[in-house]
Design a protein around this motif. Structure first.
Motif, PDB file in Angstrom:
ATOM      1  N   ASN A 112       0.826  -1.206   0.000  1.00 35.50           N
ATOM      2  CA  ASN A 112       0.000   0.000   0.000  1.00 35.50           C
ATOM      3  C   ASN A 112       0.861   1.258   0.000  1.00 35.50           C
ATOM      4  O   ASN A 112       0.634   2.186  -0.784  1.00 35.50           O
ATOM      5  N   ARG A 179      -8.102 -10.057  10.058  1.00 30.10           N
ATOM      6  CA  ARG A 179      -7.384  -8.839   9.673  1.00 30.10           C
ATOM      7  C   ARG A 179      -6.451  -8.510  10.812  1.00 30.10           C
ATOM      8  O   ARG A 179      -6.876  -8.389  11.956  1.00 30.10           O
ATOM      9  N   PRO A 182      -1.132  -3.111  11.858  1.00 19.95           N
ATOM     10  CA  PRO A 182      -1.564  -1.708  11.808  1.00 19.95           C
ATOM     11  C   PRO A 182      -2.115  -1.357  10.437  1.00 19.95           C
ATOM     12  O   PRO A 182      -1.880  -2.073   9.458  1.00 19.95           O
ATOM     13  N   ASP A 183      -2.854  -0.251  10.358  1.00 22.01           N
ATOM     14  CA  ASP A 183      -3.523   0.131   9.110  1.00 22.01           C
ATOM     15  C   ASP A 183      -2.578   0.210   7.920  1.00 22.01           C
ATOM     16  O   ASP A 183      -2.927  -0.196   6.810  1.00 22.01           O
ATOM     17  N   HIS A 184      -1.373   0.737   8.128  1.00 20.63           N
ATOM     18  CA  HIS A 184      -0.468   0.940   6.993  1.00 20.63           C
ATOM     19  C   HIS A 184       0.262  -0.336   6.585  1.00 20.63           C
ATOM     20  O   HIS A 184       0.949  -0.343   5.572  1.00 20.63           O
ATOM     21  N   ALA A 186      -1.431  -3.661   7.091  1.00 19.76           N
ATOM     22  CA  ALA A 186      -2.428  -4.663   7.470  1.00 19.76           C
ATOM     23  C   ALA A 186      -2.282  -5.939   6.637  1.00 19.76           C
ATOM     24  O   ALA A 186      -1.815  -5.913   5.501  1.00 19.76           O
ATOM     25  N   SER A 206      -3.857  -6.764   1.028  1.00 21.98           N
ATOM     26  CA  SER A 206      -5.146  -6.119   0.787  1.00 21.98           C
ATOM     27  C   SER A 206      -6.206  -7.206   0.661  1.00 21.98           C
ATOM     28  O   SER A 206      -5.885  -8.359   0.326  1.00 21.98           O
TER      29      SER A 206
END
Length: 223
Positions: A112, A179, A182-184, A186, A206
């Motif tokens: 990402n 899931r 962390p968000d960055h 994932a 993703s």
């Protein structure tokens, strides 16, 4: 003063980018975890469109394929995974300005983040030097992907859908089972199953990529 490190400026020039407004490129390489006023997000939004138009124009000029085939190739070539592959190929990761915490969480190798920064650089090239030069960078960096035939093969999810229909089975069902991270950075784990046939599980950076890999795994096991 938002000044690029000398080694980063040299790397940009060696890669083929033309730096005029240094603050623009500084922002393109800055991750949100740095907490600064300008990061790569707005430039990534713009670069995504520059990339899409450049590749669409190339595909249209190089092929008389119908719209569906062109769209299939376009989607594969401008995907986040492909952008991250290009980023790794040019050695982008060390030049990303990212917090120690985000870096230790795997941010520098996140599809990402790499994909977003790659697109942000195209956005900076467009603003600094215009569309023709930005398109030239896309042609330079994405040429191997275009010439390798990326996107010509049927997408695994489409292949599985057709396989299920051809074997009088219910359509495949995809389920997000986990899931993590962390968000960055994932990680998504997806299960795909076809009633009375079986299931397969895959994990990726993703949800879309995990679904694709799970479909591929299923076809390898049962197809």
């Amino acid at each position: 003063m938002n000044a690029l490190k000398p080694e980063t400026r040299s790397w940009l020039a060696e890669t083929g980018f033309t730096v005029k407004d240094e603050a623009l490129w500084f922002a393109a390489l800055t991750h949100g975890s740095m907490g600064e006023k300008q990061d790569y997000e707005r430039l990534e939004f713009l670069g995504d469109r520059v990339l899409g138009l450049s590749i669409a124009d190339w595909l249209y000029a190089q092929s008389d394929a119908p719209e569906g085939k062109l769209a299939q190739r376009l989607n594969a070539i401008v995907s986040r995974e492909m952008c991250a592959t290009i980023a790794r190929g040019i050695g982008l990761a060390p030049h990303i300005r990212i917090s120690k915490q985000a870096s230790s969480d795997g941010g520098r190798d996140s599809d990402n983040i790499l994909g977003d920064v790659m697109e942000a650089l195209l956005g900076a090239e467009f603003i600094d030097n215009g569309f023709v030069q930005a398109r030239g960078m896309v042609h330079l960096l994405w040429r191997p992907a275009l010439e390798s035939g990326a996107g010509k093969a049927k997408h695994p999810k489409s292949a599985l859908q057709e396989w299920a229909a051809g074997n009088q089975r219910r359509p495949p069902e995809y389920e997000l089972v986990d899931r993590s991270g962390p968000d960055h950075a994932a990680k998504f784990t997806v299960r795909v199953k076809v009633h009375r046939v079986g299931e397969a599980v895959a994990t990726a950076g993703s949800k879309q990529e995990a679904e694709k890999q799970a479909a591929r795994e299923f076809m390898e096991k049962f197809g």
